[in-house]
Scaffold this motif. Structure first.
Motif: not given
Length: 425
Positions: A50, A52-53, A97, A101, A104, A115, A132-133, A135
Motif C-alpha cells: 500500500i 500510503e503506508l 491519501s 488508504l 486499500s 492507523i 504516508q501513514y 500502522y
C-alpha cells in the motif's frame, strides 16, 4: 521520546519512539512493553504494497516489541508545517491519501483502527509530495475519532489567507463531529460536493443576498430623505439676511437635531424665524497678533482659535518618557566553506535550514543539503540545533546529530550540513 497512546479507547500504552540511521536509511523505532500476538497482521504488514503506508519491520522479544518504519527521505508533517501554513491543495491531497488508504486496507485484512493519525506519525515525501501513514498493530482507535483529532490539529495550521482552505477545513470538521460519522461518507461528501453543509451554505448565501438588497433599498430611501432635508434647509437660509451660510447651517442642523430628540420640534420653527438672529459673545477677549500687539475682540467679532488657545508649555517643563532598550540576541552562522555562500543570521525561536527557499528561513543552496535539513531553536539566551532526518546528516563538532535530538550550540562550535561548514558565533 515517550508517547502515551490510547489502546481500545481506554488504556494508555506507553510507547517509546526513537530514530536511527543505518548507512543511507533512516528508521523510526516504536517500542512497546508488551508483545503483540496477531501473527497474520505482522505478515500482512511486512508484505503489503500500500503506497500510503510506511514500510515496517518487526523485532519481537519476550519483554517488548519493536517496530521499525522506513522514513528515508521523508519528513514528519509536524516539522513540515512548522515553517509554513497548510493551503487548500495540500489539504485536499492529504484527504485524498486517507481516502485511498481506507480503500486499500480490506485487501490486506488490515484494520482501519490501526492507523495512527497523530501529526508525529504522518510523513510527507518532499520529492514526490505524497503522504504516508503509520500502522501500529497495538493501536485501537475509531478512525472517525482519530480523523477528528487530526483535523483539530490541522485547523491550527491552516493558512487563513486561503479562504478556500479555511472553508474546506471547517466544513470537514463539522461533518466529523456529527453523530455516527463515517470517514468514507465524510470524504465522499466533501469531494462530491453534496451534503447538508452545501445546502446550508447556499441558504446562508441567498439570505445574505436578500439582506443586501433590502439594505440597498433602505439606503436609497435614506439618501432621498437627506436630499430633501438639504434642499429645505437651503431654502430657509436664503430667507435669512446677514447670516453666513456655513455658520448658520451648522447651528441650524445642531438645533434641529437637538429639539427633535427632545420632542420639541415646534420650538425650532418658533425660535428660528425670519427675524431671528445669531448673537455673538459680548465678552471681550484679549489676544495678541503676530507682532505682539494686544487686541480686544468686541461684540460681533469672533476671535481666532489660535488666539484664544493656551500658550505653549515651555520646553523646560516637558516630561520625557524613559524607555528601556532591550538587547535583541541574534545568533550567527559564519560560513567557512569553499563556496561563496553568505553568513546566516538566526532570528526567532524556531529557525529552519535547508535548500528549499519556500520552506526554510536560512537557505543553504548546496546539492548535498536536504530541502528541510535542520532546525535551530532558541530558548531565552541559549541555542539548540537538531537534525530533521536529512540525507547527509547534520554534524556538531564532527559528531552526527540524531533525528529530533537537540544539542546545545556554544560559541565557536563547528556546524556542518552535509559538506558545508559553518561556525556558530
Amino acid at each position: 521520546m515517550i508517547h502515551g497512546i490510547s489502546v481500545d479507547g481506554r488504556e494508555k500504552r506507553i510507547v517509546e519512539v526513537s530514530y536511527q540511521k543505518n548507512l543511507n536509511k533512516s528508521y523510526m523505532c516504536v517500542k512497546t512493553e508488551k508483545p503483540v500476538l496477531e501473527a497474520y497482521e505482522m505478515q500482512m504488514l511486512q508484505h503489503c504494497r500500500i503506497p500510503e503506508l510506511l514500510k515496517m519491520q518487526t523485532v519481537l522479544s519476550d519483554t517488548d516489541s519493536r517496530y521499525y518504519y522506513d522514513i528515508s527521505g521523508k519528513q514528519q508533517i509536524a516539522d513540515y508545517l512548522s515553517g509554513k501554513k497548510i493551503g487548500c491543495k495540500m489539504l485536499k491531497d492529504l484527504l485524498l491519501s486517507i481516502q485511498k488508504l481506507c480503500a486499500s486496507l480490506p485487501e490486506y485484512l488490515l484494520r482501519e483502527s490501526g492507523i495512527c493519525l497523530e501529526l508525529e506519525f504522518i510523513y510527507i515525501n518532499l520529492e514526490h509530495e505524497n503522504f504516508q501513514y503509520t500502522y501500529l498493530p497495538f493501536y485501537e482507535r475509531s478512525l472517525p475519532e482519530a480523523f477528528c483529532g487530526c483535523m483539530e490539529q490541522l485547523l491550527r495550521k491552516i493558512d487563513h489567507q486561503d479562504h478556500e482552505a479555511v472553508e474546506l477545513g471547517y466544513r470537514i470538521y463539522q461533518l466529523c463531529i456529527q453523530d455516527n460519522a463515517s470517514i468514507r461518507n465524510i470524504l465522499e461528501t466533501v469531494f462530491s460536493g453534496r451534503g447538508p453543509q452545501v445546502e446550508e451554505a447556499e441558504t446562508i448565501r441567498k439570505g445574505k443576498q436578500e439582506g443586501e438588497k433590502s439594505a440597498g433599498s433602505k439606503r436609497e430611501r435614506y439618501a432621498e430623505q437627506e436630499k430633501n432635508d438639504f434642499q429645505t434647509e437651503s431654502q430657509e437660509k436664503k430667507n435669512l439676511p446677514g447670516c453666513r451660510e456655513p455658520l448658520y447651517s451648522f447651528c441650524a442642523n445642531m438645533a434641529k437635531r437637538f429639539f427633535s430628540l427632545a420632542g420639541a420640534g415646534d420650538l425650532f420653527s418658533q425660535g428660528f424665524g425670519r427675524k431671528s438672529r445669531l448673537f455673538l459673545p459680548k465678552k471681550k477677549v484679549c489676544c495678541k497678533d503676530k507682532k505682539g500687539v494686544k487686541k480686544e475682540s468686541g461684540p460681533g467679532q469672533i476671535p481666532l482659535l489660535s488666539q484664544v488657545g493656551a500658550a505653549e508649555e515651555p520646553a523646560a517643563h516637558q516630561t520625557e518618557l524613559l524607555t528601556v532598550q532591550e538587547d535583541i540576541v541574534i545568533g550567527k552562522l559564519e560560513y567557512r566553506g569553499m563556496r561563496r555562500y553568505e553568513d546566516i543570521f538566526i532570528e526567532g525561536e524556531s529557525f529552519l535550514l535547508g535548500k528549499n527557499g519556500a520552506q526554510v528561513d536560512g537557505v543553504i543552496p548546496a546539492k548535498e543539503v536536504s530541502r528541510l535539513h535542520a532546525r535551530i531553536i532558541r530558548q531565552e539566551q541559549r541555542y539548540f540545533i537538531e537534525d530533521l532526518n536529512s540525507t547527509n546528516g547534520t554534524f556538531l563538532n564532527d559528531v552526527a546529530l540524531e533525528y529530533h535530538q537537540p544539542r546545545e550550540l556554544n560559541k565557536n562550535d563547528r556546524v556542518r550540513f552535509g559538506a558545508e561548514e559553518y561556525v556558530f558565533l
